[in-house]
Scaffold this motif. Structure first.
Motif, PDB file in Angstrom:
ATOM      1  N   MET A 167      42.136  10.654   2.780  1.00 52.91           N
ATOM      2  CA  MET A 167      41.073   9.654   2.944  1.00 52.91           C
ATOM      3  C   MET A 167      39.737  10.335   2.636  1.00 52.91           C
ATOM      4  N   GLU A 168      38.845   9.588   1.976  1.00 52.41           N
ATOM      5  CA  GLU A 168      37.606  10.229   1.540  1.00 52.41           C
ATOM      6  C   GLU A 168      36.431  10.019   2.479  1.00 52.41           C
ATOM      7  N   ASN A 169      36.583   9.140   3.456  1.00 53.73           N
ATOM      8  CA  ASN A 169      35.465   9.008   4.398  1.00 53.73           C
ATOM      9  C   ASN A 169      35.984   8.848   5.823  1.00 53.73           C
ATOM     10  N   GLY A 170      35.087   9.008   6.783  1.00 59.13           N
ATOM     11  CA  GLY A 170      35.450   9.022   8.194  1.00 59.13           C
ATOM     12  C   GLY A 170      36.011   7.704   8.684  1.00 59.13           C
ATOM     13  N   GLU A 171      35.482   6.608   8.124  1.00 56.32           N
ATOM     14  CA  GLU A 171      35.897   5.289   8.587  1.00 56.32           C
ATOM     15  C   GLU A 171      37.376   5.026   8.257  1.00 56.32           C
ATOM     16  N   ASP A 172      37.709   5.230   6.950  1.00 61.58           N
ATOM     17  CA  ASP A 172      39.102   5.033   6.526  1.00 61.58           C
ATOM     18  C   ASP A 172      40.015   6.022   7.245  1.00 61.58           C
ATOM     19  N   GLY A 173      39.500   7.260   7.366  1.00 58.61           N
ATOM     20  CA  GLY A 173      40.294   8.304   8.019  1.00 58.61           C
ATOM     21  C   GLY A 173      40.639   7.929   9.442  1.00 58.61           C
ATOM     22  N   LEU A 174      39.636   7.438  10.159  1.00 54.20           N
ATOM     23  CA  LEU A 174      39.863   7.064  11.558  1.00 54.20           C
ATOM     24  C   LEU A 174      40.848   5.905  11.651  1.00 54.20           C
ATOM     25  N   HIS A 175      40.689   4.933  10.734  1.00 59.05           N
ATOM     26  CA  HIS A 175      41.584   3.780  10.719  1.00 59.05           C
ATOM     27  C   HIS A 175      43.044   4.233  10.562  1.00 59.05           C
ATOM     28  N   MET A 176      43.263   5.150   9.606  1.00 57.59           N
ATOM     29  CA  MET A 176      44.613   5.653   9.368  1.00 57.59           C
ATOM     30  C   MET A 176      45.125   6.419  10.586  1.00 57.59           C
ATOM     31  N   ALA A 212      46.566  16.580  11.458  1.00 59.86           N
ATOM     32  CA  ALA A 212      45.479  16.143  10.582  1.00 59.86           C
ATOM     33  C   ALA A 212      44.574  17.322  10.237  1.00 59.86           C
ATOM     34  N   VAL A 213      44.016  17.269   9.016  1.00 61.22           N
ATOM     35  CA  VAL A 213      43.007  18.249   8.604  1.00 61.22           C
ATOM     36  C   VAL A 213      41.733  17.448   8.354  1.00 61.22           C
ATOM     37  N   VAL A 214      40.661  17.743   9.128  1.00 57.96           N
ATOM     38  CA  VAL A 214      39.462  16.899   9.092  1.00 57.96           C
ATOM     39  C   VAL A 214      38.229  17.733   8.752  1.00 57.96           C
ATOM     40  N   ASP A 215      37.520  17.307   7.707  1.00 58.60           N
ATOM     41  CA  ASP A 215      36.243  17.931   7.367  1.00 58.60           C
ATOM     42  C   ASP A 215      35.179  17.391   8.330  1.00 58.60           C
ATOM     43  N   LEU A 216      34.147  18.204   8.597  1.00 59.51           N
ATOM     44  CA  LEU A 216      33.124  17.745   9.554  1.00 59.51           C
ATOM     45  C   LEU A 216      32.070  16.843   8.909  1.00 59.51           C
ATOM     46  N   MET A 217      31.623  17.228   7.697  1.00 56.79           N
ATOM     47  CA  MET A 217      30.577  16.441   7.033  1.00 56.79           C
ATOM     48  C   MET A 217      31.237  15.347   6.215  1.00 56.79           C
ATOM     49  N   LEU A 218      31.254  14.130   6.762  1.00 61.34           N
ATOM     50  CA  LEU A 218      31.940  13.033   6.081  1.00 61.34           C
ATOM     51  C   LEU A 218      31.012  11.839   5.953  1.00 61.34           C
ATOM     52  N   PRO A 219      31.174  11.046   4.897  1.00 63.41           N
ATOM     53  CA  PRO A 219      30.380   9.821   4.817  1.00 63.41           C
ATOM     54  C   PRO A 219      30.846   8.796   5.865  1.00 63.41           C
ATOM     55  N   LYS A 220      29.963   7.890   6.203  1.00 63.03           N
ATOM     56  CA  LYS A 220      30.204   6.786   7.156  1.00 63.03           C
ATOM     57  C   LYS A 220      30.357   7.264   8.599  1.00 63.03           C
ATOM     58  N   ILE A 221      31.449   7.935   8.923  1.00 60.69           N
ATOM     59  CA  ILE A 221      31.589   8.475  10.285  1.00 60.69           C
ATOM     60  C   ILE A 221      31.853   9.973  10.160  1.00 60.69           C
ATOM     61  N   ASP A 222      31.095  10.812  10.865  1.00 63.66           N
ATOM     62  CA  ASP A 222      31.300  12.252  10.704  1.00 63.66           C
ATOM     63  C   ASP A 222      32.561  12.704  11.429  1.00 63.66           C
ATOM     64  N   GLY A 223      33.030  13.888  11.035  1.00 61.10           N
ATOM     65  CA  GLY A 223      34.317  14.394  11.506  1.00 61.10           C
ATOM     66  C   GLY A 223      34.435  14.501  13.010  1.00 61.10           C
ATOM     67  N   ILE A 278      37.225  12.665  15.455  1.00 63.63           N
ATOM     68  CA  ILE A 278      38.125  13.329  16.405  1.00 63.63           C
ATOM     69  C   ILE A 278      37.916  12.772  17.820  1.00 63.63           C
ATOM     70  N   GLU A 279      36.649  12.559  18.168  1.00 62.40           N
ATOM     71  CA  GLU A 279      36.332  12.024  19.491  1.00 62.40           C
ATOM     72  C   GLU A 279      36.998  10.664  19.713  1.00 62.40           C
ATOM     73  N   GLU A 280      36.843   9.785  18.695  1.00 52.51           N
ATOM     74  CA  GLU A 280      37.417   8.441  18.775  1.00 52.51           C
ATOM     75  C   GLU A 280      38.942   8.505  18.890  1.00 52.51           C
ATOM     76  N   MET A 281      39.524   9.418  18.080  1.00 51.64           N
ATOM     77  CA  MET A 281      40.983   9.570  18.118  1.00 51.64           C
ATOM     78  C   MET A 281      41.443   9.954  19.516  1.00 51.64           C
ATOM     79  N   ARG A 282      40.770  10.967  20.059  1.00 47.06           N
ATOM     80  CA  ARG A 282      41.187  11.478  21.362  1.00 47.06           C
ATOM     81  C   ARG A 282      40.990  10.434  22.455  1.00 47.06           C
ATOM     82  N   SER A 283      39.873   9.659  22.353  1.00 45.73           N
ATOM     83  CA  SER A 283      39.649   8.666  23.412  1.00 45.73           C
ATOM     84  C   SER A 283      40.598   7.486  23.258  1.00 45.73           C
ATOM     85  N   SER A 284      41.216   7.336  22.058  1.00 46.11           N
ATOM     86  CA  SER A 284      42.216   6.277  21.892  1.00 46.11           C
ATOM     87  C   SER A 284      43.617   6.779  22.197  1.00 46.11           C
ATOM     88  N   GLY A 285      43.712   8.009  22.676  1.00 41.68           N
ATOM     89  CA  GLY A 285      45.017   8.533  23.073  1.00 41.68           C
ATOM     90  C   GLY A 285      45.854   9.077  21.931  1.00 41.68           C
TER      91      GLY A 285
END
Lengths: 465, 225
Positions: free
Chosen positions: B30-39, B48-59, B63-70
Motif C-alpha cells: 500500500m502506498e499511503n497510510g489510509e489504504d494501509g490502515l484499511h488493509m 507488517a512493514v510500515v514506513d513512518l513518513m507516509l502520505p495521508k496518515i503517518d506511520g 500503528i496506533e490505530e491498529m493497536r487500539s483496534s486490537g
C-alpha cells in the motif's frame, strides 16, 4: 522635514533621552523662576505697604504737632505732587468722610466697615486690596488712626507693581523658549555622546551582516558599560567566526568524502553499462555499489553520532559498565587482525573497574583507539592497553609502536575529517578520533595524545570514576 | 505468510516486495497510510512493514490505530531517522522493531523472520544442521561428518548465528550486532577475519564449502549439494 525626522526617530533611545532631558530641564527652570517670581511680587507688595505705613506715621506725627489744619494742608500738598494715582481721605471714627482728595479715579471706594471695626479695637492700622470697577489695576489701601477721633486713609494704585511684575513675567516666558531648545540641544548632545559606543557596535554589526565577518568594534576605554558591550560583542564574533570556519572546512571535507565514493560508484556503473558487460562485470558492479554505499552510510551515521554526542541530543543511557570487560571484548574483536600483522596485544588491567555510562558509546571509544593503534602500527609491533583507577579518575591508555604522528598534525588529529598525509593511503573516513573526543567530552572526561615519529603514539583517556 | 508493506517510495517498495516474495511471503503493498490502515484492519496478516513518513496518515498513527483496534500482528518500522528518541517513540507506539534507512535487505528479512518467530512462539531448535554440519547449542559441540570440531566461544556464537539463518544472507552489521553486541561497524573488517578462521576449521577439508561470501552483502551458510 523636521517632523519627518522626528517621526523617524520617535522610538530611538537618543530621541527619548533628549526629549526627557529637555522637559525635565525646562520644568525645573519654570519651577525655579516661579518661586523667584512669587518672592519678587511679595517684596514689591511689602514695599508698597512700607510706603503707606511711612505716610501714616508721618501724618500721625504731624497731627500731634500741628493738629488737623496742618494735616489737611499736607494732604493737599501731597495730593497735588503725587497726581491722580494716590488718594487721601480723613475719616471720623464712625465712618463719615471729613476730607477727600484725588478721588476722581477711585469713585465707589467706600469706607471699609472691617477697617472701622479693627481700628475701633485699637489696632494701629488696617490694610486692604480692592478692585475698582472700570479700572485694570487693584488698589492698596491703608487705614490708621492719627488722633482719637480721626482716621487717616490713603490708597495707592498697584499699576506700577503690576507693570514691573508684568515685564518680569514676559521676560521669563520669553526665556523659556530658547531655554527649551538649549536644553534639547544639550540633551541631544549628551545622549549622542553616551550612545556613541552603542552606535559603533551597531555599525560594526551592519558591516558584518553585509559580509565582512573580520570586523571588530574598537575598544577605546571610554565607559565601562560600553566597553563591556564591545568586548562581549567581539568575543561573540570570534566564536561565531571560528564556528563558521569549522563548518566551512567540514562542508568541504564532507563534500570531498562523499564525492569520491560517488564518483567511484558512478564510474564503475557507467563502464559496466557502456562496455560489453559480462554477468561477472554486473555482479562486480553491484557488489562494489553496496560496499561504497555502506561506506557512505557509515560516514553519514558517524557524523550524526558526533554531532548528537557533542550536542547531547541523545540523553546518555547510564548503566554500570565494566571497562575491563569492554577492553577485553574489543581485544578479542581485533585479535585476528592483530595476528595477521603479527602485532602483540598487551593488556594491563585490574580485576574489574565499573563506571556509569552508555555502553555503546564506551565500546565505540575503546574500539576506535584500539583500531587506530593496530592500523597505524608496524608489523611485529605491540599495542599496550592499560586501565587504572587513580583517586577519582579512570585512566585508559592505548600505546602503539607504530608510525607516530608528525608534530604539526598533533593539534588537528581530533578535527573532523582531518587526516595526516600518512594516513590518507589507508582506508578510513577520518572521523574516528573526532567521535572518540566527542564521547570522552560527553563523559566529562579528557583525551590526550603523545607521539614520537616512527616510534609510536600514546592516547590517554581520563574519565571521572 | 501474509505480509503487509506500507511504503510510499515506489522503488524501495519494489525491491522489498520482490525480495520478500522470493523468500516465500505473500506481500500486499500500500502506498499511503489510509489504504494501509484499511488493509491492516480488514485482512488477516501475519506481519507488517510500515514506513513512518507516509502520505495521508503517518506511520506512527497507523500503528496506533491498529493497536487500539486490537490488531496484534508484529510491525517492523522503517524510518530515515535514526536518533534514539525516534526509535523509542516508534517502539512505545506499538512497533515491534525498528530499521533505519538505508538498510540491507538481508537485515530486513532477518528482522521480519525474527518477529514472526517471536509471535508464533517457535523457539530456535537446540540442534542446528546444515549439510552434515551439526551444532548442538546445549552441549556447545560442533561436528561435521561425525568429526568433532573445536571452536572458540566467539567462533561458536558466529557459527550458531549463521546456522540459525541458514540459507539467508546475514550482513556484517547484523553479525556485529548479534555476535559481538556492537551496534556499529569498525572500519577494519573484523568480521571477515573471523569468518576466515571459521572457514579454516569447518570447510577446509571438505569439497562442499558451506560458508559462502556474497561480496558487498554478507555471508550465508548453505549446502550446495
Amino acid at each position: 522635514m523636521l517632523l519627518n525626522q522626528i517621526n523617524k526617530h520617535r522610538n530611538s533611545l537618543s530621541f527619548r533621552l533628549t526629549v526627557w532631558y529637555a522637559l525635565i530641564f525646562t520644568l525645573t527652570s519654570v519651577l525655579a523662576l516661579s518661586i523667584f517670581y512669587y518672592h519678587i511680587s511679595k517684596v514689591t507688595m511689602e514695599n508698597t505697604d512700607d510706603e503707606l505705613l511711612e505716610e501714616l506715621e508721618e501724618f500721625y506725627a504731624l497731627m500731634k504737632e500741628g493738629g488737623v489744619d496742618q494735616v489737611t494742608l499736607e494732604i493737599v500738598m501731597e495730593s497735588e505732587s503725587e497726581g491722580g494715582g494716590v488718594f487721601y481721605r480723613l475719616i471720623t471714627m464712625d465712618g463719615s468722610i471729613l476730607k477727600e482728595l484725588n478721588m476722581e479715579a477711585y469713585e465707589g471706594v467706600g469706607v471699609s466697615a472691617d477697617a472701622l471695626a479693627a481700628i475701633g479695637k485699637k489696632e494701629q492700622y488696617f490694610f486692604e486690596t480692592i478692585s475698582i470697577p472700570g479700572n485694570d489695576y487693584k488698589v492698596r489701601i491703608i487705614y490708621g488712626a492719627i488722633s482719637p477721633s480721626m482716621i487717616f486713609n490713603m490708597g495707592i494704585s498697584l499699576e506700577d507693581n503690576y507693570e514691573f511684575l508684568g515685564i518680569f513675567r514676559n521676560l521669563i516666558l520669553l526665556l523659556m523658549i530658547p531655554l527649551f531648545f538649549v536644553a534639547a540641544f544639550i540633551g541631544w548632545f549628551l545622549a549622542r555622546h553616551a550612545l556613541k559606543g552603542v552606535e559603533e557596535v551597531t555599525q560594526t554589526a551592519i558591516e558584518i551582516s553585509k559580509g565582512s565577518i573580520d570586523k571588530r568594534v574598537e575598544v577605546k576605554r571610554r565607559h565601562y558599560e560600553i566597553d563591556r558591550l564591545a568586548n562581549t560583542f567581539n568575543e561573540m564574533l570570534d566564536r561565531i567566526q571560528t564556528l563558521i570556519k569549522g563548518m566551512h572546512e567540514m562542508n568541504d571535507n564532507v563534500a570531498h568524502d562523499l564525492r569520491s565514493p560517488l564518483t567511484r560508484i558512478r564510474g564503475i556503473a557507467e563502464m559496466t553499462l557502456v562496455g560489453n558487460g559480462s554477468m561477472h562485470d554486473y555482479t562486480e558492479m553491484a557488489a562494489n555499489t553496496i560496499e561504497e554505499c555502506d561506506k557512505l552510510i557509515e560516514i553519514i551515521n558517524t557524523m550524526m553520532d558526533i554531532t548528537e554526542t557533542e550536542a547531547g541530543v541523545n540523553q546518555f543511557k547510564s548503566e554500570p559498565l565494566n571497562i575491563v570487560d569492554l577492553v577485553l571484548s574489543a581485544c578479542d574483536l581485533f585479535d585476528p587482525i592483530a595476528k595477521e600483522k603479527e602485532i602483540q596485544l598487551i593488556t594491563l588491567l585490574p580485576e574489574t573497574l565499573v563506571i556509569d555510562g552508555d555502553k555503546s558509546k564506551m565500546q565505540r571509544l575503546i574500539t576506535n583507539l584500539l583500531e587506530n593503534a593496530i592500523k597505524y602500527n608496524k608489523e611485529g609491533g605491540t599495542v599496550t592497553i592499560s586501565v587504572k583507577q587513580e583517586n577519582q579518575l579512570v585512566n585508559i591508555q592505548v600505546e602503539d609502536t607504530g608510525v607516530g604522528i608528525p608534530e604539526e598534525d598533533l593539534p588537528h588529529i581530533f578535527e573532523r575529517f582531518y587526516r595526516c598525509d600518512r594516513s590518507r593511503s589507508l582506508a578510513g573516513i577520518g572521523l574516528g578520533l573526532s567521535l572518540a573526543k566527542a564521547i570522552v567530552r560527553a563523559f566529562n572526561g579528557d583525551i590526550r595524545v603523545k607521539s614520537a615519529l616512527d616510534r609510536g603514539s600514546s592516547f590517554q583517556v581520563i574519565l571521572p570514576a | 505468510m501474509r505480509l503487509l508493506l506500507i511504503e510510499d517510495d515506489v522503488k524501495i517498495a519494489l525491491f522489498v516486495s520482490k525480495g520478500l516474495k522470493e523468500a516465500g511471503f505473500a506481500v500486499d503493498h500500500m502506498e499511503n497510510g489510509e489504504d494501509g490502515l484499511h488493509m491492516a484492519l480488514n485482512e488477516p496478516y501475519d506481519v507488517a512493514v510500515v514506513d513512518l513518513m507516509l502520505p495521508k496518515i503517518d506511520g506512527l498513527t497507523v500503528i496506533e490505530e491498529m493497536r487500539s483496534s486490537g490488531i496484534n500482528f508484529p510491525v517492523l518500522i522503517l524510518s530515515a531517522r535514526r536518533t534514539v528518541d525516534d526509535r523509542v517513540k516508534g517502539l512505545t507506539t506499538g512497533g515491534d522493531d525498528y530499521l533505519t534507512k538505508p538498510f540491507a535487505f538481508s537485515e530486513l528479512l532477518a528482522r521480519v523472520q525474527a518477529l514472526l518467530r517471536r509471535s508464533t512462539g517457535v523457539s530456535g531448535s537446540a540442534r542446528l544442521e546444515v549439510g552434515g554440519l551439526v551444532l548442538d547449542i546445549l552441549s556447545r559441540k560442533v561436528e561435521r561428518a561425525g568429526e568433532a570440531i573445536e571452536l572458540q566461544p566467539l567462533e561458536f556464537s558466529l557459527l550458531e548465528y549463521l546456522m540459525r539463518n541458514a540459507g539467508q544472507v546475514v550482513s556484517k552489521t547484523m553479525i556485529m550486532e548479534h555476535v559481538w553486541d556492537y551496534n556499529f561497524n569498525p572500519e577494519t573488517n573484523v568480521v571477515e577475519a573471523r569468518i576466515c578462521h571459521l572457514r579454516d576449521k569447518i570447510d577446509r577439508d571438505f569439497e562442499d564449502k558451506l560458508i559462502q561470501t556474497i561480496r558487498g552483502v554478507g555471508y550465508v551458510i548453505k549446502s550446495d549439494q
